[in-house]
Motif scaffolding. Structure first.
Motif, PDB file in Angstrom:
ATOM      1  N   ALA A 132       0.940  -1.254  -0.063  1.00  0.00           N
ATOM      2  CA  ALA A 132      -0.070   0.091   0.004  1.00  0.00           C
ATOM      3  C   ALA A 132       0.842   1.252   0.095  1.00  0.00           C
ATOM      4  N   THR A 133       1.953   1.192   0.951  1.00  0.00           N
ATOM      5  CA  THR A 133       2.872   2.406   0.871  1.00  0.00           C
ATOM      6  C   THR A 133       3.387   2.804  -0.496  1.00  0.00           C
ATOM      7  N   ALA A 134       4.170   1.754  -1.032  1.00  0.00           N
ATOM      8  CA  ALA A 134       4.506   2.004  -2.465  1.00  0.00           C
ATOM      9  C   ALA A 134       3.738   2.235  -3.323  1.00  0.00           C
ATOM     10  N   ALA A 135       2.403   1.654  -3.565  1.00  0.00           N
ATOM     11  CA  ALA A 135       1.668   1.938  -4.527  1.00  0.00           C
ATOM     12  C   ALA A 135       0.998   3.359  -4.161  1.00  0.00           C
ATOM     13  N   VAL A 136       0.751   3.904  -3.120  1.00  0.00           N
ATOM     14  CA  VAL A 136       0.534   5.420  -2.967  1.00  0.00           C
ATOM     15  C   VAL A 136       1.195   6.318  -3.386  1.00  0.00           C
ATOM     16  N   PHE A 137       2.746   6.091  -2.776  1.00  0.00           N
ATOM     17  CA  PHE A 137       3.720   7.263  -3.427  1.00  0.00           C
ATOM     18  C   PHE A 137       4.066   7.089  -4.910  1.00  0.00           C
TER      19      PHE A 137
END
Length: 305
Positions: A132-137
């Motif tokens: 989720a963190t990688a996808a958001v940024f």
């Protein structure tokens, strides 16, 4: 052949299937079933007449183990922590965090990449999943880095590396799973990941500055922000840190007994971010997307488990 040797052969087969493009969960499931059949068959001396018996026992075992693993109450906090992250994104809190980091740090060589790392570290403190963190940024930081001339591979690598911070900084879904495997206290293990996670973020930042200093065209600095603009960016980013403090105090109160379990802390955090999102103008389409993204990621994690 003993079970250890069988396990090594089956693990090698699983890695081969993953390399060939099979999804991790399905490769693990197939390898696990083959391994169970092999182990039970080996107990019967590898007699062909006993293969049907080994197959039946292995299938029954394979049907019971997944349920017993994912029915753990402790795992219920994973979807709440993931939901916090997606609610924060759709509420605009994530972009505010990135904007604040950019205004304060982007003047460094590779400053926008450093800003991304520290913003991912802050976001990881409210999101339990690296994916989720990688996808958001990837949606927020990469377009901005490419717009000012960052190397594509460098920009993508920074976001991918920054996303891994969610594996350490609490609340971490990976640490929750690990705590269940080693039978340790989930709350204490989550807190134990904070210092290594923060230290990793600093190390990433130093490496980025070093790379951008040596290779000038990799990540040019960004300037032009006044002190007034820098301080003006802070209030919009503060809600994320408020949620982090609330969750930490709820799960591990340094002044006395904890106020609740990690599961309850995740639920409280999700509710607080939900209220913040409503206040900042989130409507049904954004809420629906956040719920769907949370469901997809939770199903993926549970399938791998």
């Amino acid at each position: 052949m003993d079970p250890i040797e069988i396990g090594l052969w089956v693990s090698a087969g699983m890695l081969l299937m993953v390399v060939l493009g099979m999804r991790v969960a399905f490769a693990a499931a197939m390898a696990g079933l083959i391994g169970l059949i092999w182990i039970f068959w080996a107990k019967k001396g590898m007699q062909w007449s006993e293969l049907d018996w080994a197959l039946t026992v292995a299938i029954k075992t394979a049907g019971q183990v997944p349920h017993s693993k994912v029915s753990s109450q402790t795992l219920s906090l994973i979807p709440t922590f993931i939901l916090i992250g997606f609610l924060a994104y759709y509420a605009g809190l994530t972009r505010a965090l990135f904007e604040a980091a950019k205004r304060w740090i982007a003047w460094l060589p590779g400053g926008l990449a450093v800003s991304t790392v520290f913003a991912t570290a802050g976001f990881a403190a409210v999101s339990g999943a690296s994916v989720a963190t990688a996808a958001v940024f990837a949606r927020i930081a990469i377009p901005e880095m490419l717009a000012i001339g960052y190397n594509k591979k460098f920009a993508a690598g920074v976001v991918a590396a920054g996303g891994t911070l969610a594996s350490l900084i609490p609340p971490s879904a990976i640490l929750v799973i690990y705590a269940i495997i080693v039978e340790q206290d989930v709350g204490k293990l989550l807190l134990a990941g904070f210092i290594p996670g923060a230290f990793s973020a600093v190390v990433y930042a130093i490496l980025i500055v070093g790379i951008a200093t040596i290779w000038k065209n990799v990540g040019p600095p960004v300037g032009g922000f006044t002190w007034k603009q820098r301080f003006a960016s802070l209030p919009a980013a503060l809600p994320i840190f408020a949620v982090v403090i609330i969750i930490i105090f709820f799960v591990y109160n340094p002044f006395g007994d904890a106020w609740g379990t990690p599961t309850e802390g995740g639920a409280v955090g999700a509710f607080i971010v939900f209220l913040m999102a409503l206040y900042r103008g989130m409507r049904w389409p954004e809420l629906k997307d956040a719920l769907l993204e949370t469901a997809k990621l939770t199903v993926m994690i549970f399938t791998i488990i």
